[in-house]
Design a protein around this motif. Sequence first.
Motif, PDB file in Angstrom:
ATOM      1  N   SER A   1       0.786  -1.242   0.000  1.00 55.04           N
ATOM      2  CA  SER A   1       0.000   0.000   0.000  1.00 55.04           C
ATOM      3  C   SER A   1       0.824   1.302   0.000  1.00 55.04           C
ATOM      4  CB  SER A   1      -0.988  -0.011   1.163  1.00 55.04           C
ATOM      5  OG  SER A   1      -1.859  -1.123   1.044  1.00 55.04           O
ATOM      6  N   PRO A   2       2.012   1.359   0.657  1.00 57.76           N
ATOM      7  CA  PRO A   2       2.767   2.624   0.569  1.00 57.76           C
ATOM      8  C   PRO A   2       3.076   3.013  -0.873  1.00 57.76           C
ATOM      9  CG  PRO A   2       4.099   0.877   1.609  1.00 57.76           C
ATOM     10  CD  PRO A   2       2.673   0.398   1.567  1.00 57.76           C
ATOM     11  N   GLY A   3       3.143   2.021  -1.763  1.00 62.52           N
ATOM     12  CA  GLY A   3       3.358   2.320  -3.192  1.00 62.52           C
ATOM     13  C   GLY A   3       2.232   3.168  -3.773  1.00 62.52           C
ATOM     14  N   GLN A   4       1.030   3.069  -3.184  1.00 62.06           N
ATOM     15  CA  GLN A   4      -0.098   3.928  -3.620  1.00 62.06           C
ATOM     16  C   GLN A   4       0.287   5.401  -3.509  1.00 62.06           C
ATOM     17  OE1 GLN A   4      -3.974   3.504  -1.886  1.00 62.06           O
ATOM     18  NE2 GLN A   4      -3.801   1.281  -1.603  1.00 62.06           N
ATOM     19  N   ILE A   5       0.886   5.736  -2.376  1.00 62.58           N
ATOM     20  CA  ILE A   5       1.250   7.139  -2.134  1.00 62.58           C
ATOM     21  C   ILE A   5       2.335   7.583  -3.129  1.00 62.58           C
ATOM     22  CG2 ILE A   5       2.113   8.798  -0.431  1.00 62.58           C
ATOM     23  CD1 ILE A   5      -0.490   7.682   0.494  1.00 62.58           C
ATOM     24  N   HIS A   6       3.362   6.718  -3.294  1.00 65.72           N
ATOM     25  CA  HIS A   6       4.429   7.068  -4.253  1.00 65.72           C
ATOM     26  C   HIS A   6       3.845   7.292  -5.643  1.00 65.72           C
ATOM     27  CE1 HIS A   6       7.851   6.418  -1.588  1.00 65.72           C
ATOM     28  NE2 HIS A   6       7.351   5.251  -1.212  1.00 65.72           N
ATOM     29  N   ALA A   7       2.953   6.391  -6.062  1.00 61.66           N
ATOM     30  CA  ALA A   7       2.376   6.505  -7.407  1.00 61.66           C
ATOM     31  C   ALA A   7       1.531   7.774  -7.524  1.00 61.66           C
ATOM     32  CB  ALA A   7       1.534   5.274  -7.722  1.00 61.66           C
ATOM     33  N   MET A   8       0.725   8.052  -6.494  1.00 62.44           N
ATOM     34  CA  MET A   8      -0.128   9.253  -6.552  1.00 62.44           C
ATOM     35  C   MET A   8       0.737  10.509  -6.625  1.00 62.44           C
ATOM     36  SD  MET A   8      -3.530   8.543  -4.237  1.00 62.44           S
ATOM     37  CE  MET A   8      -3.008   7.465  -2.940  1.00 62.44           C
ATOM     38  N   HIS A   9       1.828  10.535  -5.811  1.00 63.97           N
ATOM     39  CA  HIS A   9       2.727  11.704  -5.861  1.00 63.97           C
ATOM     40  C   HIS A   9       3.284  11.892  -7.267  1.00 63.97           C
ATOM     41  CE1 HIS A   9       3.653  11.829  -1.237  1.00 63.97           C
ATOM     42  NE2 HIS A   9       2.445  12.304  -1.562  1.00 63.97           N
ATOM     43  N   GLU A  10       3.536  10.775  -7.938  1.00 62.04           N
ATOM     44  CA  GLU A  10       4.134  10.872  -9.269  1.00 62.04           C
ATOM     45  C   GLU A  10       3.109  11.318 -10.321  1.00 62.04           C
ATOM     46  OE1 GLU A  10       6.797   7.633 -10.140  1.00 62.04           O
ATOM     47  OE2 GLU A  10       6.564   7.935 -12.305  1.00 62.04           O
ATOM     48  N   TYR A  11       1.850  10.864 -10.191  1.00 61.05           N
ATOM     49  CA  TYR A  11       0.880  11.093 -11.273  1.00 61.05           C
ATOM     50  C   TYR A  11      -0.121  12.220 -11.025  1.00 61.05           C
ATOM     51  CZ  TYR A  11       2.535   6.763 -13.388  1.00 61.05           C
ATOM     52  OH  TYR A  11       3.304   5.810 -13.966  1.00 61.05           O
ATOM     53  N   ALA A  12      -0.403  12.564  -9.761  1.00 64.84           N
ATOM     54  CA  ALA A  12      -1.448  13.569  -9.488  1.00 64.84           C
ATOM     55  C   ALA A  12      -1.155  14.857 -10.247  1.00 64.84           C
ATOM     56  CB  ALA A  12      -1.494  13.858  -7.975  1.00 64.84           C
ATOM     57  N   PRO A  13      -2.155  15.505 -10.816  1.00 61.86           N
ATOM     58  CA  PRO A  13      -3.592  15.198 -10.731  1.00 61.86           C
ATOM     59  C   PRO A  13      -4.107  14.336 -11.897  1.00 61.86           C
ATOM     60  CG  PRO A  13      -3.289  17.355 -11.716  1.00 61.86           C
ATOM     61  CD  PRO A  13      -1.913  16.749 -11.557  1.00 61.86           C
ATOM     62  N   ASP A  14      -3.211  13.638 -12.605  1.00 59.24           N
ATOM     63  CA  ASP A  14      -3.693  12.757 -13.678  1.00 59.24           C
ATOM     64  C   ASP A  14      -4.294  11.490 -13.083  1.00 59.24           C
ATOM     65  OD1 ASP A  14      -2.797  14.501 -15.606  1.00 59.24           O
ATOM     66  OD2 ASP A  14      -0.806  13.567 -15.703  1.00 59.24           O
ATOM     67  N   PRO A  15      -5.180  10.839 -13.820  1.00 66.22           N
ATOM     68  CA  PRO A  15      -5.724   9.561 -13.323  1.00 66.22           C
ATOM     69  C   PRO A  15      -4.652   8.473 -13.330  1.00 66.22           C
ATOM     70  CG  PRO A  15      -6.648  10.118 -15.489  1.00 66.22           C
ATOM     71  CD  PRO A  15      -5.761  11.249 -15.107  1.00 66.22           C
ATOM     72  N   VAL A  16      -4.787   7.498 -12.426  1.00 60.20           N
ATOM     73  CA  VAL A  16      -3.844   6.365 -12.423  1.00 60.20           C
ATOM     74  C   VAL A  16      -4.622   5.050 -12.460  1.00 60.20           C
ATOM     75  CG1 VAL A  16      -1.942   7.466 -11.183  1.00 60.20           C
ATOM     76  CG2 VAL A  16      -3.716   6.304  -9.896  1.00 60.20           C
ATOM     77  N   ARG A  17      -4.009   4.072 -13.054  1.00 61.65           N
ATOM     78  CA  ARG A  17      -4.572   2.719 -13.030  1.00 61.65           C
ATOM     79  C   ARG A  17      -3.368   1.773 -13.048  1.00 61.65           C
ATOM     80  NH1 ARG A  17      -8.620   0.871 -17.681  1.00 61.65           N
ATOM     81  NH2 ARG A  17      -9.638   2.865 -17.308  1.00 61.65           N
ATOM     82  N   ILE A  18      -2.940   1.338 -11.850  1.00 61.72           N
ATOM     83  CA  ILE A  18      -1.680   0.592 -11.752  1.00 61.72           C
ATOM     84  C   ILE A  18      -1.834  -0.703 -10.960  1.00 61.72           C
ATOM     85  CG2 ILE A  18      -0.105   2.566 -11.943  1.00 61.72           C
ATOM     86  CD1 ILE A  18       0.039   2.360  -8.783  1.00 61.72           C
ATOM     87  N   VAL A  19      -0.888  -1.619 -11.236  1.00 57.11           N
ATOM     88  CA  VAL A  19      -0.715  -2.804 -10.399  1.00 57.11           C
ATOM     89  C   VAL A  19       0.695  -2.704  -9.822  1.00 57.11           C
ATOM     90  CG1 VAL A  19      -0.152  -4.145 -12.482  1.00 57.11           C
ATOM     91  CG2 VAL A  19      -0.530  -5.336 -10.331  1.00 57.11           C
ATOM     92  N   LEU A  20       0.764  -2.871  -8.511  1.00 54.78           N
ATOM     93  CA  LEU A  20       1.989  -2.612  -7.767  1.00 54.78           C
ATOM     94  C   LEU A  20       2.434  -3.917  -7.101  1.00 54.78           C
ATOM     95  CD1 LEU A  20       1.354   0.554  -5.705  1.00 54.78           C
ATOM     96  CD2 LEU A  20       3.453  -0.724  -5.407  1.00 54.78           C
ATOM     97  N   PRO A  21       3.406  -4.591  -7.677  1.00 56.51           N
ATOM     98  CA  PRO A  21       3.791  -5.899  -7.140  1.00 56.51           C
ATOM     99  C   PRO A  21       5.006  -5.817  -6.232  1.00 56.51           C
ATOM    100  CG  PRO A  21       4.843  -5.580  -9.248  1.00 56.51           C
ATOM    101  CD  PRO A  21       4.130  -4.277  -8.923  1.00 56.51           C
TER     102      PRO A  21
END
Length: 347
Positions: free
Chosen positions: A179-199
């Motif tokens: 779940s911490p990867g959610q925050i990293h991904a959001m920081h990278e993409y906001a305010p664009d939409p994201v649709r990711i799988v984080l393994p």
Amino acid sequence: MEEKKDLIAVLQQIQQKAQDALHSVNSADDLERWKFTYLGRSSEVMQVFKEIPSMETALRPVLGQKANQVKTELEKRLELTHERIQQAALANNIKQQKLDVTLPGRQPERGRLHIATQTLQEIYRILAEMGFQVYRSREVESDEYNFELLNIPAYHPARDLWDTFYTKKEGVILRTHTSPGQIHAMHEYAPDPVRIVLPGMVYRYEQMDASHEIQFNQIELLAVGRNITFGDLRGTLEEFIRRMFGSGVETRLRPSYFPFTEPSAEMDMKCISCNGKGCGVCSGTGWLEILGCGMVHPTVLKNGGYDPEKFSGFAAGLGTERISMLRHGVDDIRNFWANDIRFLKQF
Ligand code: PHE
């Protein structure tokens, strides 16, 4: 005439002597020496050749012919002996090396991808078709990302949900979930939409048994955008499970609690081992718990850089070794990192 007869007899003797000597030649070195003695420049035959020009003219052809005969004959025998010695050396080699060409060859062990990797790749393939791209994030995390930004403050009782491996460095831990990867991904993409799988690998300080490991792979799904609803969450997860386990598989959602989602749920799948009747695999319940999920909590959206008034999203997390176990009938999770080749080579 006497002289001629004499020389012919001498030539015959020379030939005989050389041939006799050849019998005791048994090596390449012997043969080299023999050649030097009986056919070399100062050998007896060669001496005869040197004498011929000083002989009576009439004698010369006969003597020359005979000398040539002797020389040719000795050369022929030299060649034959050379072959005999080579054959003997070869036979000796074969005997000493005891090379058995009828033995079957050694089969090299073929390498393969670890079953955990195979399952992950299958998951990426399915999710790629559904529009999710792989996003990787660090395994060594900060307390801030693993907990605080996910709406789990220090001393919050929800921290007990994850038994954590701490390091000697204050605030540095091994991630207990993806779940911490959610925050990293959001920081990278906001305010664009994201649709990711984080393994990736996650770590928990647990008592190990057949269903608990201190490290295992998880995948996290995250979709953030405008107008994403709980219906999207449900439809996406059900479709994913069907593509993974077959179109006939039945699922259900149960209300649950996670600090970083609201509302939260867990998804169960009708036991694929007993088809819902109740067995050892599902502890008699007929259902298998397979993932945690929910709508991304407004606080988490805000921490990621999105305005929760305008954006919404869903997230889900599941342990992929558990998926491998269900798909292949593995009954002990400890097999995965025990590095027993007999287990690994089955896949
Ligand atoms: N991170 C949770 C766990 O490891 C799973 C989860 C992920 C739940 C995303 C909800 C949303 O237990």
